[in-house]
Design a protein around this motif. Structure first.
Motif, PDB file in Angstrom:
ATOM      1  N   TYR A  74      40.157  -3.472  11.928  1.00  0.00           N
ATOM      2  CA  TYR A  74      39.658  -2.317  12.506  1.00  0.00           C
ATOM      3  C   TYR A  74      38.043  -2.695  12.807  1.00  0.00           C
ATOM      4  O   TYR A  74      37.409  -2.286  13.777  1.00  0.00           O
ATOM      5  N   LEU A  75      37.684  -3.483  11.869  1.00  0.00           N
ATOM      6  CA  LEU A  75      36.190  -3.899  12.012  1.00  0.00           C
ATOM      7  C   LEU A  75      35.947  -4.839  13.125  1.00  0.00           C
ATOM      8  O   LEU A  75      35.159  -5.015  13.848  1.00  0.00           O
ATOM      9  N   ARG A  76      37.049  -5.735  13.465  1.00  0.00           N
ATOM     10  CA  ARG A  76      36.912  -6.486  14.594  1.00  0.00           C
ATOM     11  C   ARG A  76      37.079  -6.065  15.958  1.00  0.00           C
ATOM     12  O   ARG A  76      36.354  -6.316  16.766  1.00  0.00           O
ATOM     13  N   VAL A  77      38.009  -5.062  15.842  1.00  0.00           N
ATOM     14  CA  VAL A  77      37.985  -4.313  17.128  1.00  0.00           C
ATOM     15  C   VAL A  77      36.635  -3.263  17.409  1.00  0.00           C
ATOM     16  O   VAL A  77      36.134  -3.363  18.447  1.00  0.00           O
ATOM     17  N   ALA A  78      36.314  -2.755  16.338  1.00  0.00           N
ATOM     18  CA  ALA A  78      35.096  -1.941  16.426  1.00  0.00           C
ATOM     19  C   ALA A  78      33.707  -3.040  16.756  1.00  0.00           C
ATOM     20  O   ALA A  78      32.994  -2.643  17.637  1.00  0.00           O
ATOM     21  N   GLY A  79      33.786  -4.275  16.220  1.00  0.00           N
ATOM     22  CA  GLY A  79      32.733  -4.941  16.709  1.00  0.00           C
ATOM     23  C   GLY A  79      32.716  -5.502  17.949  1.00  0.00           C
ATOM     24  O   GLY A  79      31.769  -5.423  18.571  1.00  0.00           O
ATOM     25  N   ASP A  80      33.901  -5.506  18.614  1.00  0.00           N
ATOM     26  CA  ASP A  80      33.876  -6.017  19.979  1.00  0.00           C
ATOM     27  C   ASP A  80      33.643  -4.956  20.846  1.00  0.00           C
ATOM     28  O   ASP A  80      32.762  -5.014  21.970  1.00  0.00           O
ATOM     29  N   LEU A  81      34.124  -3.626  20.633  1.00  0.00           N
ATOM     30  CA  LEU A  81      33.575  -2.688  21.259  1.00  0.00           C
ATOM     31  C   LEU A  81      32.176  -2.239  21.236  1.00  0.00           C
ATOM     32  O   LEU A  81      31.483  -1.695  22.209  1.00  0.00           O
ATOM     33  N   ARG A  82      31.559  -2.390  19.999  1.00  0.00           N
ATOM     34  CA  ARG A  82      30.095  -2.258  19.687  1.00  0.00           C
ATOM     35  C   ARG A  82      29.488  -3.164  20.737  1.00  0.00           C
ATOM     36  O   ARG A  82      28.486  -2.958  21.415  1.00  0.00           O
ATOM     37  N   GLN A  83      29.685  -4.320  20.937  1.00  0.00           N
ATOM     38  CA  GLN A  83      29.105  -5.402  21.650  1.00  0.00           C
ATOM     39  C   GLN A  83      29.056  -4.982  23.038  1.00  0.00           C
ATOM     40  O   GLN A  83      28.199  -5.157  23.789  1.00  0.00           O
ATOM     41  N   LYS A  84      30.326  -4.458  23.588  1.00  0.00           N
ATOM     42  CA  LYS A  84      30.262  -3.973  24.938  1.00  0.00           C
ATOM     43  C   LYS A  84      29.472  -2.806  25.344  1.00  0.00           C
ATOM     44  O   LYS A  84      28.944  -2.614  26.370  1.00  0.00           O
ATOM     45  N   ILE A  85      29.092  -1.980  24.147  1.00  0.00           N
ATOM     46  CA  ILE A  85      28.205  -0.913  24.191  1.00  0.00           C
ATOM     47  C   ILE A  85      26.735  -1.407  24.445  1.00  0.00           C
ATOM     48  O   ILE A  85      25.978  -0.964  25.264  1.00  0.00           O
ATOM     49  N   ILE A  86      26.571  -2.254  23.401  1.00  0.00           N
ATOM     50  CA  ILE A  86      25.109  -3.146  23.398  1.00  0.00           C
ATOM     51  C   ILE A  86      24.739  -3.562  24.606  1.00  0.00           C
ATOM     52  O   ILE A  86      23.615  -3.428  25.276  1.00  0.00           O
ATOM     53  N   ASP A  87      25.763  -4.354  25.298  1.00  0.00           N
ATOM     54  CA  ASP A  87      25.322  -5.338  26.593  1.00  0.00           C
ATOM     55  C   ASP A  87      25.466  -4.328  27.740  1.00  0.00           C
ATOM     56  O   ASP A  87      25.349  -4.891  28.802  1.00  0.00           O
ATOM     57  N   GLY A  88      26.138  -3.108  27.679  1.00  0.00           N
ATOM     58  CA  GLY A  88      25.945  -2.366  28.930  1.00  0.00           C
ATOM     59  C   GLY A  88      27.509  -2.273  29.532  1.00  0.00           C
ATOM     60  O   GLY A  88      27.491  -1.615  30.610  1.00  0.00           O
ATOM     61  N   THR A  89      28.555  -2.966  29.267  1.00  0.00           N
ATOM     62  CA  THR A  89      29.687  -2.970  29.636  1.00  0.00           C
ATOM     63  C   THR A  89      30.376  -1.729  29.591  1.00  0.00           C
ATOM     64  O   THR A  89      30.901  -1.282  30.520  1.00  0.00           O
TER      65      THR A  89
END
Length: 250
Positions: free
Chosen positions: A9-24
């Protein structure tokens, strides 16, 4: 801990978090549904749900009833400057909490007398049953709520004086230092302690946030010769505030 050792769940959250940070996934974008997260990442419903909970706890996304989960608007951080220096003419309640003369803030306040609360009694060196003036503040910058504050002053010091009410009388709206000086109490020391905790429902309602999101708390106490004359809790939304200290060197 390496990436591979993280719970799913942390791996998934981390990937989604990065998409939010980079604007994806930009502000107001809909977060992938639980079914889509399950499919794209090859995880269970439980993992998908826990990943979304992580992002919500971090304040990156918000749920909308019957609609889904959406990326929150990136908050604009405001600098809150703390300083022992007070320029002449800037001794207002707002300046006491934000020592930056570029900020043109306003505030609302309400005061009432009460028995000193237990934790506050310790800070003011009072005993149970002693009376204090409690004042609640809501501060705004350009109309936007930016901080709330609650202060307590011992009535043993201010009762039957012109500064009994912090926001009324001849010195209403002035800072603690100026008000206390008017009754012969010369403040010579200020102690501040910075901490973090989840915001209460009342605090976050006033600040326009979500209950449970973290706030920064500045616990401040003014002293006169070692005697506390005022103490306050200054509360700011952690995702919208940066606290900067200017400390004089003697």
């Amino acid at each position: 801990m390496s990436f591979g050792d993280q719970p799913a769940y942390l791996r998934v959250a981390g990937d989604l978090r990065q998409k939010i940070i980079d604007g994806t996934l930009g502000p107001h974008a809909r977060l992938p549904s639980q079914a889509r997260i399950r499919s794209e990442y090859g995880v269970s419903d439980t993992v998908a749900l826990e990943a979304r909970k992580v992002l919500m706890a971090e304040g990156l996304v918000e749920g909308r009833s019957g609609s889904g989960t959406y990326v929150r608007e990136h908050p604009v951080q405001r600098r809150v400057i703390r300083s022992g220096y007070r320029a002449p003419g800037l001794a207002s309640s707002f300046r006491q909490e934000q020592a930056d003369d570029r900020v043109k803030g306003t505030w609302e306040a309400r005061s009432s007398q009460q028995d000193v609360p237990p934790g506050v009694a310790e800070r003011l060196l009072l005993t149970a049953g002693d009376r204090v003036m409690r004042t609640e503040y809501l501060f705004r910058d350009e109309g936007e709520p930016v901080m709330v504050s609650t202060s307590w002053e011992p009535l043993a010091i201010t009762a039957r004086t012109p500064v009994l009410l912090p926001e009324e009388g001849p010195l209403g709206g002035q800072g603690v230092v100026e008000r206390m000086a008017a009754i012969g109490q010369i403040v010579d020391n200020v102690v501040e302690e910075l901490s973090s905790r989840p915001g209460s429902a009342d605090e976050m309602t006033a600040l326009g946030g979500v209950p449970g999101h973290h706030v920064l708390v500045i616990t401040r106490t003014f002293h006169v010769g070692g005697r506390p004359v005022e103490t306050a809790d200054v509360v700011l939304p952690a995702d919208r505030a940066r606290v900067l200290y200017h400390l004089p060197v003697r």
